[in-house]
Write a protein that holds these residues in place. Structure first.
Motif, PDB file in Angstrom:
ATOM      1  N   ARG A 186       0.835  -1.204   0.000  1.00  0.00           N
ATOM      2  CA  ARG A 186       0.000   0.000   0.000  1.00  0.00           C
ATOM      3  C   ARG A 186       0.875   1.262   0.000  1.00  0.00           C
ATOM      4  NH1 ARG A 186      -3.424   2.037   5.085  1.00  0.00           N
ATOM      5  NH2 ARG A 186      -4.383   3.903   4.167  1.00  0.00           N
ATOM      6  N   TYR A 187       1.914   1.259   0.813  1.00  0.00           N
ATOM      7  CA  TYR A 187       2.823   2.403   0.876  1.00  0.00           C
ATOM      8  C   TYR A 187       3.518   2.638  -0.465  1.00  0.00           C
ATOM      9  CZ  TYR A 187       7.417   4.579   1.827  1.00  0.00           C
ATOM     10  OH  TYR A 187       8.556   5.342   1.788  1.00  0.00           O
ATOM     11  N   LEU A 188       4.029   1.561  -1.085  1.00  0.00           N
ATOM     12  CA  LEU A 188       4.748   1.705  -2.344  1.00  0.00           C
ATOM     13  C   LEU A 188       3.816   2.150  -3.463  1.00  0.00           C
ATOM     14  CD1 LEU A 188       7.078  -1.430  -2.129  1.00  0.00           C
ATOM     15  CD2 LEU A 188       7.713   0.968  -1.783  1.00  0.00           C
ATOM     16  N   ALA A 189       2.573   1.665  -3.444  1.00  0.00           N
ATOM     17  CA  ALA A 189       1.604   2.121  -4.443  1.00  0.00           C
ATOM     18  C   ALA A 189       1.317   3.609  -4.281  1.00  0.00           C
ATOM     19  CB  ALA A 189       0.318   1.311  -4.319  1.00  0.00           C
ATOM     20  N   GLU A 197       1.886   6.274  -7.170  1.00  0.00           N
ATOM     21  CA  GLU A 197       0.697   6.870  -7.769  1.00  0.00           C
ATOM     22  C   GLU A 197       0.462   8.318  -7.357  1.00  0.00           C
ATOM     23  OE1 GLU A 197      -2.326   4.171  -6.540  1.00  0.00           O
ATOM     24  OE2 GLU A 197      -1.438   2.458  -7.620  1.00  0.00           O
ATOM     25  N   LYS A 198       0.979   8.704  -6.188  1.00  0.00           N
ATOM     26  CA  LYS A 198       0.771  10.068  -5.710  1.00  0.00           C
ATOM     27  C   LYS A 198       2.096  10.665  -5.220  1.00  0.00           C
ATOM     28  CE  LYS A 198      -4.064   9.260  -4.487  1.00  0.00           C
ATOM     29  NZ  LYS A 198      -5.129   9.370  -3.450  1.00  0.00           N
ATOM     30  N   PRO A 199       3.023  10.852  -6.138  1.00  0.00           N
ATOM     31  CA  PRO A 199       4.351  11.343  -5.753  1.00  0.00           C
ATOM     32  C   PRO A 199       4.324  12.716  -5.096  1.00  0.00           C
ATOM     33  CG  PRO A 199       4.073  11.406  -8.144  1.00  0.00           C
ATOM     34  CD  PRO A 199       2.922  10.633  -7.591  1.00  0.00           C
ATOM     35  N   ARG A 206       9.793  -8.881   3.530  1.00  0.00           N
ATOM     36  CA  ARG A 206       8.398  -9.193   3.838  1.00  0.00           C
ATOM     37  C   ARG A 206       7.539  -7.961   3.585  1.00  0.00           C
ATOM     38  NH1 ARG A 206       7.111 -13.344   8.063  1.00  0.00           N
ATOM     39  NH2 ARG A 206       5.296 -12.021   8.391  1.00  0.00           N
ATOM     40  N   ASP A 207       6.310  -8.188   3.182  1.00  0.00           N
ATOM     41  CA  ASP A 207       5.404  -7.070   2.926  1.00  0.00           C
ATOM     42  C   ASP A 207       4.932  -6.380   4.198  1.00  0.00           C
ATOM     43  OD1 ASP A 207       5.506  -7.291   0.186  1.00  0.00           O
ATOM     44  OD2 ASP A 207       3.679  -8.496   0.007  1.00  0.00           O
ATOM     45  N   ASP A 208       5.103  -7.032   5.351  1.00  0.00           N
ATOM     46  CA  ASP A 208       4.663  -6.403   6.602  1.00  0.00           C
ATOM     47  C   ASP A 208       5.817  -5.860   7.432  1.00  0.00           C
ATOM     48  OD1 ASP A 208       5.714  -8.874   7.244  1.00  0.00           O
ATOM     49  OD2 ASP A 208       4.056  -9.483   8.552  1.00  0.00           O
ATOM     50  N   PHE A 266       1.147   2.647   7.408  1.00  0.00           N
ATOM     51  CA  PHE A 266       1.942   2.649   8.641  1.00  0.00           C
ATOM     52  C   PHE A 266       1.095   2.933   9.892  1.00  0.00           C
ATOM     53  CE2 PHE A 266       5.208   2.757   5.545  1.00  0.00           C
ATOM     54  CZ  PHE A 266       6.353   2.255   6.160  1.00  0.00           C
ATOM     55  N   GLU A 267      -0.208   2.858   9.769  1.00  0.00           N
ATOM     56  CA  GLU A 267      -1.076   3.195  10.891  1.00  0.00           C
ATOM     57  C   GLU A 267      -0.835   2.286  12.098  1.00  0.00           C
ATOM     58  OE1 GLU A 267      -3.002   4.394   7.039  1.00  0.00           O
ATOM     59  OE2 GLU A 267      -2.030   2.576   7.819  1.00  0.00           O
ATOM     60  N   ARG A 268      -0.477   1.034  11.851  1.00  0.00           N
ATOM     61  CA  ARG A 268      -0.270   0.078  12.940  1.00  0.00           C
ATOM     62  C   ARG A 268       1.190  -0.327  13.083  1.00  0.00           C
ATOM     63  NH1 ARG A 268      -5.487  -4.068  12.329  1.00  0.00           N
ATOM     64  NH2 ARG A 268      -7.098  -2.454  12.501  1.00  0.00           N
ATOM     65  N   ALA A 269       2.087   0.474  12.586  1.00  0.00           N
ATOM     66  CA  ALA A 269       3.512   0.146  12.651  1.00  0.00           C
ATOM     67  C   ALA A 269       4.008   0.083  14.095  1.00  0.00           C
ATOM     68  CB  ALA A 269       4.314   1.194  11.880  1.00  0.00           C
ATOM     69  N   PHE A 270       4.929  -0.835  14.339  1.00  0.00           N
ATOM     70  CA  PHE A 270       5.563  -0.916  15.659  1.00  0.00           C
ATOM     71  C   PHE A 270       7.051  -1.206  15.473  1.00  0.00           C
ATOM     72  CE2 PHE A 270       4.066  -5.196  14.644  1.00  0.00           C
ATOM     73  CZ  PHE A 270       5.183  -5.986  14.899  1.00  0.00           C
ATOM     74  N   PRO A 271       7.886  -0.734  16.387  1.00  0.00           N
ATOM     75  CA  PRO A 271       9.322  -0.963  16.242  1.00  0.00           C
ATOM     76  C   PRO A 271       9.673  -2.422  16.491  1.00  0.00           C
ATOM     77  CG  PRO A 271       8.855   0.168  18.304  1.00  0.00           C
ATOM     78  CD  PRO A 271       7.569   0.105  17.557  1.00  0.00           C
ATOM     79  N   MET A 272      10.419  -3.019  15.560  1.00  0.00           N
ATOM     80  CA  MET A 272      10.875  -4.403  15.707  1.00  0.00           C
ATOM     81  C   MET A 272      12.292  -4.445  16.272  1.00  0.00           C
ATOM     82  SD  MET A 272       9.648  -6.420  12.261  1.00  0.00           S
ATOM     83  CE  MET A 272      10.704  -7.812  12.684  1.00  0.00           C
ATOM     84  N   LEU A 273      13.210  -3.752  15.591  1.00  0.00           N
ATOM     85  CA  LEU A 273      14.625  -3.883  15.944  1.00  0.00           C
ATOM     86  C   LEU A 273      15.400  -2.666  15.475  1.00  0.00           C
ATOM     87  CD1 LEU A 273      16.966  -5.764  16.961  1.00  0.00           C
ATOM     88  CD2 LEU A 273      17.172  -6.542  14.586  1.00  0.00           C
ATOM     89  N   SER A 274      16.211  -2.120  16.362  1.00  0.00           N
ATOM     90  CA  SER A 274      17.239  -1.171  15.929  1.00  0.00           C
ATOM     91  C   SER A 274      18.529  -1.955  15.802  1.00  0.00           C
ATOM     92  CB  SER A 274      17.386  -0.030  16.933  1.00  0.00           C
ATOM     93  OG  SER A 274      17.708  -0.535  18.224  1.00  0.00           O
ATOM     94  N   ALA A 275      19.297  -1.666  14.777  1.00  0.00           N
ATOM     95  CA  ALA A 275      20.469  -2.480  14.445  1.00  0.00           C
ATOM     96  C   ALA A 275      21.454  -2.532  15.609  1.00  0.00           C
ATOM     97  CB  ALA A 275      21.157  -1.919  13.215  1.00  0.00           C
TER      98      ALA A 275
END
Length: 481
Positions: free
Chosen positions: A252-255, A259-261, A286-288, A333-342
């Protein structure tokens, strides 16, 4: 990507320079460390210090030639920035015509990964210049200059596991949580290294040592000459901490971006206005899962501990400021959560060896080195593939050591691509072969016949081209300064 200053600067975008800051003043104080005997932990044929891409490749290549090989790694995993640094999109391994150039260890390692943890163009698309195909893959970091390339994005945990299994199968002795602290010098040559660990300060004696630290720590401390020059307007000296977020909808983000640059540009403008240093999200395996390389911070030194700390503090704070903006304003990104900082800081440049045969801009004309140990894709379609010589890893006047990876001998502009993960695999494999052959023959690496190194690399699956008949030197020993 653009050029200026005579073509030296290729990557001026996305460089962030914090406000001027004062570095910690030198106290002028010292403490005396008393002389002591250091226990010898082990003796071996080849010691590899640093288990990043170059070090892992070197260890496997050396062990496969029968050398007793020990690999020291300060973290709890192999792969370096390709895993612990979350540099999980592997830069171009193909030429601009789609031909696979970086093979051998690199090809075998990636071939070990399950298909579901690798995202990238299928082989039949490599080299495609179809506008729609290239535009689709450009958003997924696998097309550049309108050309689709083999630039896979991979799961870091699977890459760690595959790296470890390759080392184990080859018979490499791995020591984790061991920081290579200093070279051991005998008669002006490197004879192993001292490492620090929970077990204390210990030593490994070796016939040949491979500096896989990425920053040239061992060869610098051994007194080898090196260069540090880099233009601070170029991203290749910048540092950053990468991170990943879960719970996203990347398609969805990439579209939306495609489509709306104008909306995307406005989102980035507002983010930079609010946050200061603001980065765009990249596709992952992964897409998620979203990948952020983190804002590239300029003006810091990779060999000054206060600077390293400052970059980590800034980067981790910025991750959560990004999260707030993305959740509030960015589609997907409405439900994004932090997974890992390097867990490993993203360092691009610290030192470059003064080597016997440095790679310079002149090498971009398509010449084939008589010492060729690999072929690197060039920076842009207007340049030919670049021949990488064995002498780029050999110090001008220091024996017993080879230096593959991002700190090898090259000019500042060639470093922009020779520092990449695939090139580190390429030079690491060659260093391991050279080290094993030197140890077996009881000679310095510079004295190993180049033809023997090339033959062993071809046997291990590397791609090499044939130089002009009769041009291959017996060895590079005569070129010692």
């Amino acid at each position: 990507m653009g050029t200026n200053d005579g073509g030296r600067l290729f990557f001026r975008s996305e460089v962030f320079t914090p406000r001027a800051r004062a570095r910690r003043a030198d106290t002028g104080l010292t403490v005396r460390e008393e002389a002591r005997d250091i226990p010898v932990h082990a003796e071996c044929d080849v010691l590899v210090v640093g288990g990043g891409p170059a070090g892992t490749a070197a260890a496997v290549a050396a062990a496969r030639l029968g050398a007793r090989t020990i690999l020291l790694e300060r973290h709890n995993h192999l792969g370096g920035l390709s895993t612990g640094g979350l540099v999980v999109w592997i830069d171009r391994m193909t030429g601009w015509d789609g031909s696979l150039l970086i093979r051998g260890f690199a090809e075998e390692l990636l071939g070990r990964l399950p298909a579901e943890v690798v995202a990238g163009p299928p082989r039949e698309a490599w080299g495609s210049r179809d506008a729609a195909t290239a535009a689709w893959w450009a958003l997924r970091t696998a097309a550049f200059h309108g050309t689709v390339t083999h630039s896979p994005t991979v799961c870091p945990e699977h890459l760690k596991a595959a790296s470890l299994e390759l080392c184990a199968e080859a018979g490499v002795e791995m020591l984790f949580h061991a920081w290579g602290a200093a070279p051991i010098l005998r008669d002006g040559a490197v004879a192993g290294a001292i490492f620090e660990s929970k077990q204390g300060r210990r030593a490994v004696l070796a016939k040949v040592t491979v500096d896989g630290t990425g920053d040239g720590d061992l060869y610098a401390r051994a007194g080898a000459a090196f260069a540090e020059d880099v233009d601070e307007r170029d991203i290749h000296h910048c540092m950053n901490t990468s991170w990943t977020w879960g719970g996203v909808d990347m398609p969805r983000y990439l579209a939306w971006r495609a489509e709306k640059p104008d909306e995307f540009s406005e989102f980035m403008r507002r983010g930079k206005e609010a946050v200061g240093f603001f980065d765009k999200a990249f596709a992952s395996w992964r897409d998620d899962v979203a990948l952020f390389m983190g804002p590239r911070l300029a003006g810091y030194s990779a060999v000054m501990v206060d600077d390293l700390a400052a970059v980590e503090v800034i980067s981790h704070r910025l991750m959560f400021r990004h999260l707030d903006r993305y959740r509030a304003e960015c589609p997907g990104f409405e439900r994004a959560f932090p997974m890992l900082s390097a867990p490993q800081l993203g360092v691009r440049h610290a030192r470059r060896l003064a080597g016997v045969t440095p790679v310079t801009r002149a090498w971009w004309d398509g010449r084939i080195s008589a010492e060729e140990i690999g072929v690197s894709p060039s920076l842009a379609p207007s340049f030919a593939p670049v021949s990488v010589p064995f002498g780029a890893m050999v110090p001008v006047a220091l024996d017993g050591l080879l230096a593959p990876g991002r700190h090898l001998s090259c000019d500042a502009t060639s470093h922009s691509f020779l520092r990449e993960i695939p090139q580190c695999w390429l030079t690491g494999q060659a260093a391991g072969v050279g080290a094993a052959l030197a140890a077996a023959r009881g000679v310095a690496p510079r004295a190993v016949p180049v033809a023997a190194i090339q033959a062993a690399l071809v046997a291990q699956g590397a791609f090499l081209r044939r130089p002009a008949e009769g041009s291959a030197p017996a060895s590079i020993a005569a070129q010692r300064g």
